[in-house]
Design a protein around this motif. Structure first.
Motif, PDB file in Angstrom:
ATOM      1  N   SER A  67       0.849  -1.278  -0.033  1.00  0.00           N
ATOM      2  CA  SER A  67      -0.102   0.002  -0.009  1.00  0.00           C
ATOM      3  C   SER A  67       0.874   1.229   0.129  1.00  0.00           C
ATOM      4  O   SER A  67       2.145   1.034   0.252  1.00  0.00           O
ATOM      5  CB  SER A  67      -0.901   0.068   1.160  1.00  0.00           C
ATOM      6  OG  SER A  67      -0.084  -0.192   2.331  1.00  0.00           O
ATOM      7  N   ALA A 106      -3.976   7.882   5.215  1.00  0.00           N
ATOM      8  CA  ALA A 106      -4.679   6.756   5.045  1.00  0.00           C
ATOM      9  C   ALA A 106      -3.891   5.842   4.212  1.00  0.00           C
ATOM     10  O   ALA A 106      -2.734   6.532   3.456  1.00  0.00           O
ATOM     11  CB  ALA A 106      -6.055   7.065   4.418  1.00  0.00           C
ATOM     12  N   LYS A 107      -4.133   4.707   4.180  1.00  0.00           N
ATOM     13  CA  LYS A 107      -3.338   3.484   3.304  1.00  0.00           C
ATOM     14  C   LYS A 107      -4.292   3.440   2.137  1.00  0.00           C
ATOM     15  O   LYS A 107      -5.365   3.113   2.319  1.00  0.00           O
ATOM     16  CB  LYS A 107      -3.263   2.500   4.123  1.00  0.00           C
ATOM     17  CG  LYS A 107      -2.190   2.372   5.311  1.00  0.00           C
ATOM     18  CD  LYS A 107      -0.875   2.801   4.962  1.00  0.00           C
ATOM     19  CE  LYS A 107       0.241   2.615   6.111  1.00  0.00           C
ATOM     20  NZ  LYS A 107       1.824   2.714   5.491  1.00  0.00           N
ATOM     21  N   LYS A 164      -7.078  -4.825  -2.167  1.00  0.00           N
ATOM     22  CA  LYS A 164      -7.117  -5.977  -1.363  1.00  0.00           C
ATOM     23  C   LYS A 164      -6.441  -7.155  -1.974  1.00  0.00           C
ATOM     24  O   LYS A 164      -6.314  -7.487  -2.981  1.00  0.00           O
ATOM     25  CB  LYS A 164      -8.461  -6.089  -0.743  1.00  0.00           C
ATOM     26  CG  LYS A 164      -9.055  -4.983  -0.261  1.00  0.00           C
ATOM     27  CD  LYS A 164     -10.652  -5.391   0.337  1.00  0.00           C
ATOM     28  CE  LYS A 164     -10.672  -6.026   1.456  1.00  0.00           C
ATOM     29  NZ  LYS A 164     -11.702  -6.308   2.375  1.00  0.00           N
ATOM     30  N   LYS A 177      -9.036  -0.045  -2.129  1.00  0.00           N
ATOM     31  CA  LYS A 177      -9.428   0.307  -0.780  1.00  0.00           C
ATOM     32  C   LYS A 177      -8.629   1.377  -0.330  1.00  0.00           C
ATOM     33  O   LYS A 177      -7.457   1.820  -0.620  1.00  0.00           O
ATOM     34  CB  LYS A 177      -8.781  -0.881   0.137  1.00  0.00           C
ATOM     35  CG  LYS A 177      -7.517  -1.351   0.186  1.00  0.00           C
ATOM     36  CD  LYS A 177      -6.938  -2.449   1.275  1.00  0.00           C
ATOM     37  CE  LYS A 177      -5.747  -2.572   1.126  1.00  0.00           C
ATOM     38  NZ  LYS A 177      -5.230  -3.751   2.382  1.00  0.00           N
ATOM     39  N   GLU A 182      -7.956   2.867   4.134  1.00  0.00           N
ATOM     40  CA  GLU A 182      -7.940   2.468   5.357  1.00  0.00           C
ATOM     41  C   GLU A 182      -7.115   3.652   6.282  1.00  0.00           C
ATOM     42  O   GLU A 182      -6.250   4.069   5.923  1.00  0.00           O
ATOM     43  CB  GLU A 182      -7.127   1.012   5.608  1.00  0.00           C
ATOM     44  CG  GLU A 182      -7.634  -0.044   5.022  1.00  0.00           C
ATOM     45  CD  GLU A 182      -6.822  -1.344   5.264  1.00  0.00           C
ATOM     46  OE1 GLU A 182      -7.364  -2.346   5.707  1.00  0.00           O
ATOM     47  OE2 GLU A 182      -5.386  -1.297   5.016  1.00  0.00           O
ATOM     48  N   ARG A 183      -7.937   3.801   7.446  1.00  0.00           N
ATOM     49  CA  ARG A 183      -7.431   4.519   8.505  1.00  0.00           C
ATOM     50  C   ARG A 183      -8.159   4.501   9.735  1.00  0.00           C
ATOM     51  O   ARG A 183      -9.236   4.529   9.871  1.00  0.00           O
ATOM     52  CB  ARG A 183      -7.487   6.059   8.036  1.00  0.00           C
ATOM     53  CG  ARG A 183      -7.013   7.133   9.105  1.00  0.00           C
ATOM     54  CD  ARG A 183      -7.042   8.489   8.462  1.00  0.00           C
ATOM     55  NE  ARG A 183      -6.153   9.206   9.420  1.00  0.00           N
ATOM     56  CZ  ARG A 183      -6.630   9.861  10.459  1.00  0.00           C
ATOM     57  NH1 ARG A 183      -7.978   9.774  10.768  1.00  0.00           N
ATOM     58  NH2 ARG A 183      -5.992  10.929  11.523  1.00  0.00           N
ATOM     59  N   SER A 184      -7.064   4.201  10.793  1.00  0.00           N
ATOM     60  CA  SER A 184      -8.047   4.157  12.158  1.00  0.00           C
ATOM     61  C   SER A 184      -9.195   3.218  12.226  1.00  0.00           C
ATOM     62  O   SER A 184     -10.100   3.695  12.731  1.00  0.00           O
ATOM     63  CB  SER A 184      -8.157   5.498  12.679  1.00  0.00           C
ATOM     64  OG  SER A 184      -7.200   6.415  12.612  1.00  0.00           O
ATOM     65  N   GLY A 185      -9.144   2.027  11.762  1.00  0.00           N
ATOM     66  CA  GLY A 185     -10.231   0.961  11.971  1.00  0.00           C
ATOM     67  C   GLY A 185     -11.327   1.534  10.974  1.00  0.00           C
ATOM     68  O   GLY A 185     -12.316   0.587  10.621  1.00  0.00           O
ATOM     69  N   THR A 186     -11.380   2.529   9.955  1.00  0.00           N
ATOM     70  CA  THR A 186     -12.335   2.618   9.085  1.00  0.00           C
ATOM     71  C   THR A 186     -11.931   2.442   7.521  1.00  0.00           C
ATOM     72  O   THR A 186     -10.734   2.446   7.190  1.00  0.00           O
ATOM     73  CB  THR A 186     -12.497   4.160   9.009  1.00  0.00           C
ATOM     74  OG1 THR A 186     -13.269   4.539  10.206  1.00  0.00           O
ATOM     75  CG2 THR A 186     -13.823   4.420   7.855  1.00  0.00           C
ATOM     76  N   GLU A 187     -12.518   1.523   6.865  1.00  0.00           N
ATOM     77  CA  GLU A 187     -12.147   1.204   5.461  1.00  0.00           C
ATOM     78  C   GLU A 187     -13.057   1.324   4.573  1.00  0.00           C
ATOM     79  O   GLU A 187     -14.371   1.197   4.635  1.00  0.00           O
ATOM     80  CB  GLU A 187     -11.956  -0.485   5.732  1.00  0.00           C
ATOM     81  CG  GLU A 187     -11.444  -1.033   4.089  1.00  0.00           C
ATOM     82  CD  GLU A 187     -11.360  -2.565   4.220  1.00  0.00           C
ATOM     83  OE1 GLU A 187     -10.021  -2.912   4.411  1.00  0.00           O
ATOM     84  OE2 GLU A 187     -12.167  -3.288   4.574  1.00  0.00           O
ATOM     85  N   THR A 244     -14.094   0.652   0.478  1.00  0.00           N
ATOM     86  CA  THR A 244     -13.422  -0.513  -0.658  1.00  0.00           C
ATOM     87  C   THR A 244     -14.262  -0.265  -1.783  1.00  0.00           C
ATOM     88  O   THR A 244     -15.672   0.235  -1.769  1.00  0.00           O
ATOM     89  CB  THR A 244     -13.586  -1.920  -0.144  1.00  0.00           C
ATOM     90  OG1 THR A 244     -15.189  -2.197   0.183  1.00  0.00           O
ATOM     91  CG2 THR A 244     -13.067  -2.243   0.981  1.00  0.00           C
TER      92      THR A 244
END
Length: 217
Positions: free
Chosen positions: A41, A51-52, A56, A87, A89-94, A96
């Motif tokens: 990523s 964010a990443k 996936k 995707k 991703e950041r701090s538990g939020t994703e 897609t």
């Protein structure tokens, strides 16, 4: 005179036996394989927040046609198909978005053993093109859109291919193959489109371990 004829026949038989392995060494391989597709990523940075961004893990498949005209060198035309959602991703939020990719490439292969060997380790290097395709449904509101938008777009990128593996000849015209490749492209910034003020650069590494079967002819 009879002795000379006998010696000539023995000599010709030895030559024929010596040429037999080369005649049996097939010069072409056609096959296919399946495996896994694992992406690195990249950081999408907007101000002090990050964010990443990437794709996936999913399945991968390939078809190949290999020319083995030389004893240890070969050339491979490959077609690769992969699943793998876009995707963020950041701090538990994703967030897609459904996606897939296609690639066409040509690799140079170097085998560490000659064509008559039943087991042939090899390395590969080449280049090609890869198409990233968003196939999901776009929505008015997307999580983490302050960093980037996941889009229903096609994007063409240049591809660099590096790999290594082993081939086992399991029958006269069948070969089992195990390999791992790293397919590298610049980050696809049209299908994962950075929002205003977001920095998102670099290359994606796509690690693909695979097993397959080839028909030799």
């Amino acid at each position: 005179m009879m002795k000379s004829k006998h010696q000539f026949r023995v000599l010709m038989a030895c030559v024929a036996l010596g040429m037999a392995p080369a005649a049996m060494a097939q010069k072409w391989e056609f096959g296919g394989g399946v495996g896994g597709s694992f992406y690195t990523s990249r950081d999408a940075t907007n101000g002090t927040q990050t964010a990443k961004a990437g794709l996936k893990t999913d399945i991968a498949s390939s078809l190949w046609l290999v020319n083995n005209n030389h004893d240890r060198w070969g050339g491979e035309f490959g077609f690769d198909y992969q699943r793998g959602d876009f995707k963020l991703e950041r701090s538990g939020t994703e967030a897609t978005f459904g996606a897939e990719s296609y690639a066409l490439r040509y690799d140079f292969l170097y085998h560490f053993r000659n064509r008559e060997s039943r087991v042939r380790p090899f390395v590969a290097a080449g280049a090609g093109i890869k198409v990233y395709r968003g196939s999901g449904t776009e929505t008015a509101v997307q999580p983490l859109s302050q960093f980037a938008f996941l889009t229903k777009t096609n994007e063409l990128k240049p591809l660099v291919s590096l790999g290594a593996g082993v081939k086992w000849q399991i029958a006269k015209s069948l070969q089992f193959r195990v390999e791992v490749h790293d397919y590298m492209t610049p980050f696809p910034k049209q299908v994962i489109a950075p929002n205003a003020g977001t920095k998102l650069d670099g290359w994606l590494n796509n690690i693909v371990p695979m097993v397959g079967i080839s028909y030799l002819f």
